[in-house]
Design an enzyme around this catalytic site. Structure first.
Site, mmCIF file in Angstrom:
data_model
loop_
_atom_site.group_PDB
_atom_site.id
_atom_site.type_symbol
_atom_site.label_atom_id
_atom_site.label_comp_id
_atom_site.label_asym_id
_atom_site.label_seq_id
_atom_site.Cartn_x
_atom_site.Cartn_y
_atom_site.Cartn_z
ATOM 1 C CG HIS A 42 -2.561 -4.113 0.030
ATOM 2 N ND1 HIS A 42 -2.553 -4.153 -1.343
ATOM 3 C CD2 HIS A 42 -1.322 -3.705 0.396
ATOM 4 C CE1 HIS A 42 -1.364 -3.786 -1.782
ATOM 5 N NE2 HIS A 42 -0.599 -3.498 -0.755
ATOM 6 C CD GLU A 146 5.586 -0.918 2.087
ATOM 7 O OE1 GLU A 146 4.913 -1.956 1.948
ATOM 8 O OE2 GLU A 146 5.141 0.226 1.833
ATOM 9 C CG ASP A 172 5.388 -4.643 -0.920
ATOM 10 O OD1 ASP A 172 5.280 -5.292 -1.973
ATOM 11 O OD2 ASP A 172 4.443 -4.019 -0.426
#
Length: 249
Positions: A42, A146, A172
């Site tokens: 990310h 997650e 998440d």
């Protein structure tokens, strides 16, 4: 040989920070953190461009960890070839997926990592097998928890030989639980308690990818979480402001 592995085994709280391509990692690597995390999932890091930044950490206190974008052997191989001493693997949902990540990290006979010569700071060795055995034993392997599926399979994931840390992806996980970014609600906190208890049962470390804004890191330490990142910029700014305040201006 791998200071972060030793820190994890010691039971003390391990603290790192995430780094971006626009900063001098050599400064942060010597600032007192246990690890610097290069996030190729990310952020703007390109996994095949990590080597110069990781090499700039040579001889520094912090260990380089890399979060790959997916649980794929070739991405793990790229990160290890760049010199990572720990691999963070997102969205690990089953014991089989954890096993696949571990095997991608390890040389034969414990895994199927492709050999590309000595990579990373692992010390001096009498022969090449000693090097491979050292990497197999000392590399830190971190599956991320997650999803609801990963919560259902916690025991299977934590029991995989080679797994060192169960790392919560706070955003998440909260979304999967139906409480997006509500990090203080009972449902989310009960999930964290389950993760911490499972980690302790299997002798691995419970971890948070980040401490949610406004929450005290020690709240999570007391819950049993002994590995997380903290943002470096606010601390750096506070330090600069403190130093400037001592100068007559």
């Amino acid at each position: 040989m791998n200071a972060i592995k030793d820190a994890i085994k010691s039971g003390r709280t391990v603290v790192g920070t995430t780094v971006t391509p626009d900063i001098d990692v050599s400064i942060l690597a010597g600032a007192g953190y246990d690890f610097l995390l290069f996030d190729t999932q990310h952020s703007a890091w390109e996994i095949k461009q990590l080597r110069p930044s990781i090499q700039a950490m040579h001889g520094k206190q912090a260990a380089p960890l890399v979060r790959v974008a997916a649980n794929q052997a070739y991405q793990i191989c790229f990160a290890l070839d760049a010199g990572a001493r720990g691999i963070v693997v997102p969205m690990v949902n089953t014991g089989e997926e954890a096993q696949a990540a571990v095997r991608a990290c390890r040389y034969f006979p414990l895994g199927n990592r492709s050999n590309a010569g000595v990579r990373g700071e692992w010390g001096e060795f009498q022969n090449y097998r000693d090097y491979m055995d050292a990497v197999n034993n000392e590399l830190v392997i971190v599956p991320m928890i997650e999803t609801n599926q990963s919560l259902e399979n916690l025991d299977a994931i934590a029991s995989v030989s080679g797994v060192d840390v169960l790392l919560v992806g706070p955003s998440d996980l909260s979304i999967e639980l139906g409480v997006p970014l509500d990090y203080q609600c009972d449902l989310y906190q009960r999930a964290l308690d389950k993760i911490a208890a499972t980690a302790a049962k299997h002798g691995v470390v419970a971890a948070m990818y980040f401490i949610p804004p406004g929450m005290d890191p020690n709240f999570f330490v007391e819950k049993g979480f002994k590995f997380f990142t903290m943002p470096w910029a606010p601390w750096a700014t506070a330090g600069i402001q403190n130093a400037l305040s001592g100068i007559k201006r």
